[in-house]
Scaffold this motif. Structure first.
Motif, mmCIF file in Angstrom:
data_model
loop_
_atom_site.group_PDB
_atom_site.id
_atom_site.type_symbol
_atom_site.label_atom_id
_atom_site.label_comp_id
_atom_site.label_asym_id
_atom_site.label_seq_id
_atom_site.Cartn_x
_atom_site.Cartn_y
_atom_site.Cartn_z
ATOM 1 N N ASP A 244 15.145 49.866 -23.521
ATOM 2 C CA ASP A 244 15.385 48.970 -24.650
ATOM 3 C C ASP A 244 14.127 48.390 -25.290
ATOM 4 N N VAL A 245 13.053 48.297 -24.516
ATOM 5 C CA VAL A 245 11.885 47.513 -24.938
ATOM 6 C C VAL A 245 10.593 48.255 -24.637
ATOM 7 N N ILE A 246 9.616 48.049 -25.522
ATOM 8 C CA ILE A 246 8.258 48.511 -25.264
ATOM 9 C C ILE A 246 7.312 47.344 -25.530
ATOM 10 N N ALA A 247 6.277 47.219 -24.704
ATOM 11 C CA ALA A 247 5.270 46.180 -24.880
ATOM 12 C C ALA A 247 3.906 46.851 -24.866
ATOM 13 N N LEU B 265 -0.501 46.493 -26.035
ATOM 14 C CA LEU B 265 -1.591 45.616 -26.444
ATOM 15 C C LEU B 265 -1.740 45.666 -27.956
ATOM 16 N N ASP B 266 -1.959 44.507 -28.561
ATOM 17 C CA ASP B 266 -2.207 44.422 -30.004
ATOM 18 C C ASP B 266 -3.590 45.008 -30.285
ATOM 19 N N ARG B 267 -3.691 45.839 -31.331
ATOM 20 C CA ARG B 267 -4.970 46.454 -31.685
ATOM 21 C C ARG B 267 -5.938 45.457 -32.306
ATOM 22 N N ALA B 268 -5.440 44.357 -32.826
ATOM 23 C CA ALA B 268 -6.279 43.312 -33.424
ATOM 24 C C ALA B 268 -5.896 41.979 -32.779
ATOM 25 N N PRO B 269 -6.259 41.791 -31.513
ATOM 26 C CA PRO B 269 -5.751 40.648 -30.753
ATOM 27 C C PRO B 269 -6.369 39.311 -31.141
ATOM 28 N N LEU B 270 -5.563 38.262 -30.971
ATOM 29 C CA LEU B 270 -6.073 36.897 -31.100
ATOM 30 C C LEU B 270 -6.908 36.541 -29.873
ATOM 31 N N ALA B 271 -6.601 37.185 -28.756
ATOM 32 C CA ALA B 271 -7.346 37.036 -27.504
ATOM 33 C C ALA B 271 -7.119 38.316 -26.714
ATOM 34 N N HIS B 272 -8.049 38.657 -25.834
ATOM 35 C CA HIS B 272 -7.839 39.840 -25.001
ATOM 36 C C HIS B 272 -6.582 39.635 -24.167
ATOM 37 N N GLY B 273 -5.739 40.646 -24.138
ATOM 38 C CA GLY B 273 -4.469 40.547 -23.438
ATOM 39 C C GLY B 273 -3.307 40.199 -24.348
ATOM 40 N N HIS B 274 -3.548 40.076 -25.650
ATOM 41 C CA HIS B 274 -2.501 39.809 -26.649
ATOM 42 C C HIS B 274 -1.568 41.022 -26.680
ATOM 43 N N VAL B 275 -0.297 40.778 -26.361
ATOM 44 C CA VAL B 275 0.697 41.850 -26.247
ATOM 45 C C VAL B 275 1.762 41.699 -27.326
ATOM 46 N N LEU B 276 2.244 42.822 -27.837
ATOM 47 C CA LEU B 276 3.381 42.857 -28.751
ATOM 48 C C LEU B 276 4.571 43.422 -27.985
ATOM 49 N N VAL B 277 5.657 42.669 -27.947
ATOM 50 C CA VAL B 277 6.888 43.107 -27.289
ATOM 51 C C VAL B 277 7.887 43.416 -28.389
ATOM 52 N N LEU C 267 19.422 40.758 -26.908
ATOM 53 C CA LEU C 267 18.752 39.466 -26.701
ATOM 54 C C LEU C 267 18.148 39.350 -25.306
ATOM 55 N N VAL C 268 18.929 39.611 -24.296
ATOM 56 C CA VAL C 268 18.433 39.475 -22.926
ATOM 57 C C VAL C 268 17.349 40.513 -22.626
ATOM 58 N N PRO C 269 17.531 41.794 -22.962
ATOM 59 C CA PRO C 269 16.451 42.740 -22.688
ATOM 60 C C PRO C 269 15.131 42.386 -23.392
ATOM 61 N N VAL C 270 15.200 42.025 -24.667
ATOM 62 C CA VAL C 270 13.967 41.746 -25.414
ATOM 63 C C VAL C 270 13.351 40.428 -24.962
ATOM 64 N N LEU C 271 14.129 39.361 -24.949
ATOM 65 C CA LEU C 271 13.556 38.065 -24.575
ATOM 66 C C LEU C 271 13.211 38.003 -23.093
ATOM 67 N N GLY C 272 13.928 38.745 -22.260
ATOM 68 C CA GLY C 272 13.554 38.850 -20.854
ATOM 69 C C GLY C 272 12.195 39.524 -20.708
ATOM 70 N N ARG D 218 8.803 37.942 -19.071
ATOM 71 C CA ARG D 218 8.050 38.651 -18.022
ATOM 72 C C ARG D 218 6.617 38.956 -18.480
ATOM 73 N N THR D 219 6.448 39.284 -19.743
ATOM 74 C CA THR D 219 5.110 39.553 -20.279
ATOM 75 C C THR D 219 4.270 38.289 -20.276
ATOM 76 N N SER D 220 4.867 37.169 -20.642
ATOM 77 C CA SER D 220 4.154 35.889 -20.606
ATOM 78 C C SER D 220 3.639 35.605 -19.197
ATOM 79 N N ILE D 221 4.504 35.789 -18.212
ATOM 80 C CA ILE D 221 4.120 35.562 -16.813
ATOM 81 C C ILE D 221 3.013 36.540 -16.410
ATOM 82 N N ALA D 222 3.152 37.798 -16.817
ATOM 83 C CA ALA D 222 2.199 38.835 -16.431
ATOM 84 C C ALA D 222 0.812 38.604 -17.026
ATOM 85 N N VAL D 223 0.734 38.245 -18.318
ATOM 86 C CA VAL D 223 -0.594 38.047 -18.913
ATOM 87 C C VAL D 223 -1.295 36.849 -18.286
ATOM 88 N N GLN D 224 -0.522 35.814 -17.954
ATOM 89 C CA GLN D 224 -1.128 34.657 -17.302
ATOM 90 C C GLN D 224 -1.684 35.047 -15.928
#
Length: 136
Positions: free
Chosen positions: A23-26, A28-40, A57-62, A66-72
């Motif tokens: 359902d989802v792909i995440a 790295l942004d090619r023009a990041p605001l910070a290293h590790g900036h991800v697009l989900v 909703l659940v697959p995307v926002l989930g 998870r991406t927020s937790i992972a980048v931190q």
């Protein structure tokens, strides 16, 4: 018109993929605001958050959570900033949610993004707008 994010999801364009499922792909942004900036984003072509079906909703926002937790964790960040645009300032018309690692004093809002707050003139103006939104 060909959608860049659909091409990435279909493997037609290269990207640094950090997560992918049915359902989802995440990526790295090619023009990041910070290293590790991800697009989900959803694998399916869905233009905006307003168009996202309830079933996704659940697959995307989930995946966003998870991406927020992972980048931190991966980058030792103190937090994250999560945002999406709906039409205005949406660079690609395919729903994508930004997950940006944050640290205190990183200057994200002072130098890169200007987030100017506007106060309500009165409590009654605030109440009227809340009522209008609730009714809509």
């Amino acid at each position: 018109m060909t959608c860049t994010f659909c091409q990435i999801a279909n493997g037609e364009l290269p990207a640094q993929i950090v997560h992918r499922d049915d359902d989802v792909i995440a990526v790295l942004d090619r023009a990041p605001l910070a290293h590790g900036h991800v697009l989900v984003m959803p694998m399916a072509h869905i233009e905006t958050l307003d168009d996202l079906p309830d079933a996704l909703l659940v697959p995307v926002l989930g995946a966003v959570r998870r991406t927020s937790i992972a980048v931190q964790k991966a980058l030792g960040a103190q937090g994250s900033f999560v945002a999406t645009n709906t039409r205005i300032s949406q660079s690609v018309p395919h729903l994508h949610i930004h997950v940006v690692p944050r640290n205190k004093g990183d200057g994200l809002f002072s130098t890169r993004l200007i987030w100017q707050r506007k106060k309500y003139e009165t409590d009654s103006e605030m109440a009227e707008i809340a009522t209008r939104i609730g009714a809509a």
